[in-house]
Design a protein around this motif. Structure first.
Motif, PDB file in Angstrom:
ATOM      1  N   LEU A  60       0.639  -0.988   0.158  1.00 55.15           N
ATOM      2  CA  LEU A  60       0.199   0.016   0.234  1.00 55.15           C
ATOM      3  C   LEU A  60       0.779   0.928   0.215  1.00 55.15           C
ATOM      4  N   THR A  61       0.826   2.285  -0.749  1.00 58.47           N
ATOM      5  CA  THR A  61       1.555   3.687  -0.858  1.00 58.47           C
ATOM      6  C   THR A  61       0.268   4.635  -0.194  1.00 58.47           C
ATOM      7  N   LEU A  62       1.055   5.336   1.296  1.00 56.95           N
ATOM      8  CA  LEU A  62       0.207   6.170   1.715  1.00 56.95           C
ATOM      9  C   LEU A  62       0.257   7.811   0.361  1.00 56.95           C
ATOM     10  N   PRO A  63      -0.312   8.409   0.776  1.00 55.10           N
ATOM     11  CA  PRO A  63      -0.090   9.964   0.204  1.00 55.10           C
ATOM     12  C   PRO A  63       1.320  10.414   1.200  1.00 55.10           C
ATOM     13  N   GLN A  64       1.748  11.053   0.373  1.00 51.16           N
ATOM     14  CA  GLN A  64       3.064  11.680   0.737  1.00 51.16           C
ATOM     15  C   GLN A  64       4.378  10.392   1.497  1.00 51.16           C
ATOM     16  N   ARG A  65       4.417   9.589   0.378  1.00 54.24           N
ATOM     17  CA  ARG A  65       4.585   8.557   1.223  1.00 54.24           C
ATOM     18  C   ARG A  65       5.520   7.899  -0.275  1.00 54.24           C
ATOM     19  N   THR A  66       7.146   7.818  -0.515  1.00 51.79           N
ATOM     20  CA  THR A  66       6.802   6.981  -1.655  1.00 51.79           C
ATOM     21  C   THR A  66       6.686   5.280  -1.426  1.00 51.79           C
ATOM     22  N   ASP A  67       7.860   5.458  -0.153  1.00 53.57           N
ATOM     23  CA  ASP A  67       7.751   3.899   0.093  1.00 53.57           C
ATOM     24  C   ASP A  67       6.997   3.139   0.273  1.00 53.57           C
ATOM     25  N   PRO A  68       6.400   2.378  -0.168  1.00 54.79           N
ATOM     26  CA  PRO A  68       5.488   1.261   0.289  1.00 54.79           C
ATOM     27  C   PRO A  68       5.257   0.477   1.345  1.00 54.79           C
ATOM     28  N   LEU A  69       4.513   0.270   1.846  1.00 56.88           N
ATOM     29  CA  LEU A  69       4.043  -0.489   3.243  1.00 56.88           C
ATOM     30  C   LEU A  69       3.996  -2.091   2.891  1.00 56.88           C
ATOM     31  N   HIS A  70       4.064  -2.537   3.760  1.00 55.07           N
ATOM     32  CA  HIS A  70       4.425  -4.118   3.527  1.00 55.07           C
ATOM     33  C   HIS A  70       2.848  -4.930   3.890  1.00 55.07           C
ATOM     34  N   PHE A  71       2.013  -5.678   4.087  1.00 58.92           N
ATOM     35  CA  PHE A  71       1.229  -6.551   4.328  1.00 58.92           C
ATOM     36  C   PHE A  71       1.128  -7.939   3.766  1.00 58.92           C
ATOM     37  N   THR A  72       0.645  -8.707   5.322  1.00 61.30           N
ATOM     38  CA  THR A  72       0.447 -10.161   5.007  1.00 61.30           C
ATOM     39  C   THR A  72      -0.960 -10.335   5.134  1.00 61.30           C
ATOM     40  N   GLY A  73      -2.218 -11.058   4.293  1.00 61.79           N
ATOM     41  CA  GLY A  73      -3.089 -11.416   5.552  1.00 61.79           C
ATOM     42  C   GLY A  73      -3.872 -12.088   4.853  1.00 61.79           C
ATOM     43  N   ARG A  74      -5.353 -12.333   4.732  1.00 60.68           N
ATOM     44  CA  ARG A  74      -6.067 -13.085   3.967  1.00 60.68           C
ATOM     45  C   ARG A  74      -7.642 -12.387   3.348  1.00 60.68           C
ATOM     46  N   VAL A  75      -7.822 -13.556   2.731  1.00 61.95           N
ATOM     47  CA  VAL A  75      -8.947 -13.328   2.188  1.00 61.95           C
ATOM     48  C   VAL A  75     -10.255 -13.724   2.914  1.00 61.95           C
ATOM     49  N   ALA A  76     -11.672 -12.197   3.755  1.00 63.61           N
ATOM     50  CA  ALA A  76     -12.069 -12.551   4.650  1.00 63.61           C
ATOM     51  C   ALA A  76     -13.425 -12.344   3.914  1.00 63.61           C
ATOM     52  N   TRP A  77     -13.610 -11.885   2.698  1.00 64.01           N
ATOM     53  CA  TRP A  77     -14.826 -12.257   1.750  1.00 64.01           C
ATOM     54  C   TRP A  77     -14.750 -11.902   0.538  1.00 64.01           C
ATOM     55  N   CYS A  78     -15.661 -11.944  -0.296  1.00 60.15           N
ATOM     56  CA  CYS A  78     -15.442 -11.509  -2.005  1.00 60.15           C
ATOM     57  C   CYS A  78     -16.745 -11.583  -2.594  1.00 60.15           C
ATOM     58  N   ARG A  79     -17.355 -10.970  -2.966  1.00 63.81           N
ATOM     59  CA  ARG A  79     -19.294 -11.111  -3.883  1.00 63.81           C
ATOM     60  C   ARG A  79     -18.595 -10.161  -4.913  1.00 63.81           C
ATOM     61  N   LYS A  80     -19.601 -10.688  -6.247  1.00 58.30           N
ATOM     62  CA  LYS A  80     -19.775 -10.103  -7.702  1.00 58.30           C
ATOM     63  C   LYS A  80     -20.430  -9.407  -7.437  1.00 58.30           C
ATOM     64  N   ILE A  81     -19.797  -8.215  -8.869  1.00 57.98           N
ATOM     65  CA  ILE A  81     -20.683  -6.635  -8.593  1.00 57.98           C
ATOM     66  C   ILE A  81     -20.396  -7.192 -10.070  1.00 57.98           C
ATOM     67  N   PRO A  82     -21.790  -7.414 -10.387  1.00 54.54           N
ATOM     68  CA  PRO A  82     -22.540  -7.209 -12.045  1.00 54.54           C
ATOM     69  C   PRO A  82     -22.264  -6.064 -12.879  1.00 54.54           C
ATOM     70  N   HIS A  83     -22.167  -5.798 -13.697  1.00 55.51           N
ATOM     71  CA  HIS A  83     -21.728  -4.512 -14.871  1.00 55.51           C
ATOM     72  C   HIS A  83     -23.254  -4.833 -15.842  1.00 55.51           C
ATOM     73  N   ASP A  84     -22.976  -4.495 -16.837  1.00 58.59           N
ATOM     74  CA  ASP A  84     -24.286  -3.848 -17.327  1.00 58.59           C
ATOM     75  C   ASP A  84     -24.544  -5.059 -18.379  1.00 58.59           C
ATOM     76  N   SER A  85     -23.957  -5.620 -18.937  1.00 60.42           N
ATOM     77  CA  SER A  85     -23.753  -7.090 -19.023  1.00 60.42           C
ATOM     78  C   SER A  85     -23.361  -8.732 -18.193  1.00 60.42           C
TER      79      SER A  85
END
Lengths: 142, 289
Positions: free
Chosen positions: A76-101
């Motif tokens: 993740l890159t925070l505002p006013q910072r050039t060096d990104p922050l590194h994280f680990t984690g897990r997928v908590a949830w996911c869901r589909k977002i339909p488009h027009d088609s």
């Protein structure tokens, strides 16, 4: 919040009614994010922007569904910072977002960040923690 | 749960259901009053909240009064702040103790560090006994990420800063806290004062010490969101005029009959306390039952 989950995690016990059970406040903050999700079907990598974030996780859109609990790595890159922050984690949830088609869609994912036992010993997390706190103050006390 | 019985709740149902209200953060904060304690009843409620919360974490051993009370509370300059929702429900508390011949509570383990500041002529105040009512918030989410907890804490700190700036000549705010809360004090720009030690005052739990140069905080306001909020409105001493002043009877009941803190104090400590209350008869206060 009502949430449609394509692949659900096991149910959790009902929350106590007399205690605020909401998790960390989600903030509608857009930050550049680079991700690698280790889905059982194979790793999924990409770069996008967050749609929201909280102290315990981030949300963004990707192009294909992923399995809940898949481990992931984030930059993740925070505002006013050039060096990104590194994280680990897990997928908590996911869901589909339909488009027009009906054939096209995006997937909104929520990733839970791994919280270090001692936040101060993890500089990325401490920096992120201060950023989230500042955003909360700006939003509600600014 | 520390609930004051100062007046009838305006909306009893909203109090019992406080936690599950899906209200916005501003709506949650709107009926919360942030101020210093004005009565002994409020002081005891605040000290009971601290006791209850610290007992859950093992920071105190059980005591009969169920109060986290120390001899420093007998000092007239010791000031306890509270966050009170709808005039009855105590959500949080924080205490500041001014340096005096009784020293500060954290002198117990950071005496050398504090003496270093004293030798520079710095007037110290200790921020201590911060507690949030987990009956209302739960303990699941870290304070820094829980909007209501964080903003409640910062609002309480703002009242404390207003008080320090308008009613005291404090140069440095010092604090001693469990390392797991260090991120909050880092966020508030407190600088390390002492390394990790084990604190008998917190039932042997580990502690860190930090300090804040109060004069420097004004410049923080130009770039730090929390300090911009703290310095958003010029403080006036007026809101702090109506504060608790313990009577001789209060001193006797709290520090002699209930806790034995005064009879256990050193002659120098008793003498200093007596000098703080020149009109009180300390022989009567200290008399056996």
């Amino acid at each position: 919040m009502r949430r449609t989950t394509d692949r659900t995690a096991p149910p959790t016990p009902p929350p106590r009614a007399d205690i605020d059970q909401r998790t960390a406040e989600r903030l509608p903050v857009t930050l550049p994010v680079t991700y690698t999700i280790h889905d059982p079907a194979g790793p999924i990598e990409g770069t996008t922007v967050t749609s929201n974030l909280s102290g315990t996780g981030v949300g963004f859109r990707i192009q294909q569904p992923v399995a809940p609990a898949s481990p992931c790595r984030l930059r993740l890159t925070l505002p006013q910072r050039t060096d990104p922050l590194h994280f680990t984690g897990r997928v908590a949830w996911c869901r589909k977002i339909p488009h027009d088609s009906p054939q096209t869609f995006e997937v909104q994912v929520g990733l839970a960040l791994s919280t270090p036992a001692d936040v101060r010993e993890e500089p990325s997390f401490a920096t992120y923690c201060h950023f989230v706190a500042s955003e909360l103050v700006k939003r509600y006390l600014g | 749960m520390p609930t004051l019985s100062l007046s009838s709740p305006e909306d009893p149902q909203s109090l019992t259901l406080l936690g599950r209200l899906r209200e916005t953060v501003p709506a949650f904060l709107q009926p919360v009053e942030f101020r210093l304690v004005q009565s002994r009843q409020e002081l005891e409620a605040a000290l009971r909240l601290v006791y209850d919360e610290y007992l859950k974490r093992g920071y105190v051993t059980p005591n009969a009064q169920r109060l986290k009370l120390s001899l420093h509370h007998a000092l007239p300059a010791t000031t306890t702040f509270i966050a009170l929702r709808r005039r009855t429900q105590l959500l949080a508390t924080l205490t500041v103790i001014e340096d005096s011949p009784l020293k500060l509570p954290m002198d117990e383990i950071y005496h050398e560090e504090l003496d270093g500041l004293r030798r520079q002529g710095r007037h110290l105040v200790e921020a201590t006994l911060l507690a949030l009512n987990t009956e209302c918030f739960g303990r699941g989410v870290f304070t820094m990420f829980h909007a209501k907890k964080l903003l409640l804490t910062l609002r309480l700190f703002k009242v404390m800063f207003d008080y320090l700036r308008s009613c005291t000549k404090a140069d440095d705010l010092v604090a001693c806290f469990n390392p797991k809360h260090a991120i909050l004090y880092d966020f508030l720009e407190l600088k390390p004062l002492g390394g990790r030690k084990f604190y008998a005052g917190a039932n042997g739990h580990p502690a860190l010490a930090a300090r804040l140069n109060i004069a420097e905080t004004k410049t923080h306001a130009t770039w730090h969101t929390a300090y911009a909020f703290f310095y958003g409105k010029t403080p006036s001493p007026q809101p702090f005029a109506k504060r608790l002043y313990l009577s001789a009877e209060d001193l006797r009941e709290l520090f002699v009959l209930a806790s034995r803190l005064l009879p256990s104090a050193s002659p120098a400590e008793v003498s200093h306390l007596a000098s703080c209350y020149p009109s009180y008869d300390f022989d009567t206060i200290l008399a056996n039952r």
